[in-house]
Design an enzyme around this catalytic site. Structure first.
Site, PDB file in Angstrom:
ATOM      1  N   ASP A   9      53.960  35.215  41.941  1.00  0.00           N
ATOM      2  CA  ASP A   9      53.053  35.717  41.124  1.00  0.00           C
ATOM      3  C   ASP A   9      52.670  35.051  40.074  1.00  0.00           C
ATOM      4  O   ASP A   9      53.629  34.418  39.516  1.00  0.00           O
ATOM      5  CB  ASP A   9      53.754  37.240  40.660  1.00  0.00           C
ATOM      6  N   ASN A  23      35.561  35.656  35.883  1.00  0.00           N
ATOM      7  CA  ASN A  23      34.016  35.956  36.119  1.00  0.00           C
ATOM      8  C   ASN A  23      33.466  35.265  34.766  1.00  0.00           C
ATOM      9  O   ASN A  23      34.166  34.891  33.814  1.00  0.00           O
ATOM     10  CB  ASN A  23      33.743  37.313  36.353  1.00  0.00           C
ATOM     11  N   GLY A  31      41.892  41.744  40.683  1.00  0.00           N
ATOM     12  CA  GLY A  31      42.554  40.347  41.265  1.00  0.00           C
ATOM     13  C   GLY A  31      43.513  39.519  40.456  1.00  0.00           C
ATOM     14  O   GLY A  31      44.042  40.156  39.421  1.00  0.00           O
ATOM     15  N   VAL A  32      43.135  38.195  40.566  1.00  0.00           N
ATOM     16  CA  VAL A  32      44.134  37.382  39.719  1.00  0.00           C
ATOM     17  C   VAL A  32      43.515  37.536  38.104  1.00  0.00           C
ATOM     18  O   VAL A  32      44.538  37.635  37.117  1.00  0.00           O
ATOM     19  CB  VAL A  32      43.753  35.927  40.019  1.00  0.00           C
ATOM     20  N   ASP A  33      42.166  37.767  38.095  1.00  0.00           N
ATOM     21  CA  ASP A  33      41.748  37.889  36.497  1.00  0.00           C
ATOM     22  C   ASP A  33      42.477  39.258  35.821  1.00  0.00           C
ATOM     23  O   ASP A  33      42.654  39.074  34.743  1.00  0.00           O
ATOM     24  CB  ASP A  33      40.220  37.934  36.661  1.00  0.00           C
ATOM     25  N   SER A 122      38.261  31.656  44.055  1.00  0.00           N
ATOM     26  CA  SER A 122      36.890  32.218  44.954  1.00  0.00           C
ATOM     27  C   SER A 122      37.419  32.986  46.270  1.00  0.00           C
ATOM     28  O   SER A 122      36.373  33.437  46.879  1.00  0.00           O
ATOM     29  CB  SER A 122      35.801  31.287  45.136  1.00  0.00           C
ATOM     30  N   GLY A 124      39.258  35.649  46.916  1.00  0.00           N
ATOM     31  CA  GLY A 124      39.277  37.208  47.050  1.00  0.00           C
ATOM     32  C   GLY A 124      37.790  37.800  47.018  1.00  0.00           C
ATOM     33  O   GLY A 124      37.072  37.636  48.037  1.00  0.00           O
ATOM     34  N   TYR A 126      35.311  36.881  45.820  1.00  0.00           N
ATOM     35  CA  TYR A 126      33.952  35.985  45.973  1.00  0.00           C
ATOM     36  C   TYR A 126      33.786  35.395  47.393  1.00  0.00           C
ATOM     37  O   TYR A 126      32.864  34.905  47.756  1.00  0.00           O
ATOM     38  CB  TYR A 126      34.038  35.005  44.953  1.00  0.00           C
TER      39      TYR A 126
END
Length: 174
Positions: A9, A23, A31-33, A122, A124, A126
């Site tokens: 993680d 973004n 997701g990660v963001d 990118s 995920g 994207y």
């Protein structure tokens, strides 16, 4: 200088900086963001809102990077970068993705950071094909690290063992 690939993680790593696959608004997402914003707490959103817009609603164009404190994360900083949306690979996506890794490392150098952890930018929402993303990341990281002013430990962090294994194959073959 080292490159380590691991399944973990990203938000739990005690490194100088974690990279957020963000973004354009830098105001959080999925997701990660989303995980980074949740882990860092509300002050990260405030710090991102304070970053200037370069166009309406855009704080970070594709391929560029911005830095904020890590707040409640074990990482001291968050380096936000916006990867390309996959549109078949004929619209500059490889160069844009390579720029994400290069520009994130450049910010790390500018801030004298010695350890940085990246997600699979990118790959995920994207839609960037993971194997092609790994190839672009490998080329960009190796080239940038070879020219680095200081040694930097790079950790490539993935949520699944299958993704870690795929990237390991690409990095071993390159």
């Amino acid at each position: 200088m080292s490159i380590t690939l691991l399944t973990a993680d990203l938000t739990t790593l005690a490194v100088d900086a974690v990279v957020n696959a963000a973004n354009h608004t830098l105001l959080g997402g999925g997701g990660v963001d989303g995980a980074i914003h949740r882990g860092a707490g509300a002050r990260l959103l405030e710090a991102c809102r304070a970053l200037p817009e370069v166009a309406p609603g855009v704080r970070c164009p594709t391929g560029e990077a911005r830095i904020t404190p890590g707040f409640d994360l074990p990482a001291r900083h968050v380096i936000h970068t916006v990867g390309p949306v996959w549109r078949g690979g004929e619209h500059g996506e490889p160069a844009q993705l390579a720029a994400c890794y290069r520009n994130a490392l450049q910010l790390a150098y500018e801030h004298r950071l010695r350890s940085i952890a990246f997600p699979a930018i990118s790959c995920g929402a994207y839609g960037y094909p993971p194997e092609l993303a790994a190839e672009a990341a490998c080329r960009s990281l190796r080239r940038t690290l070879a020219e680095a002013p200081e040694p930097t430990d790079v950790h490539l962090c993935f949520v699944s063992p299958a993704m870690t294994a795929l990237w390991q194959r690409v990095f071993s073959a390159a």
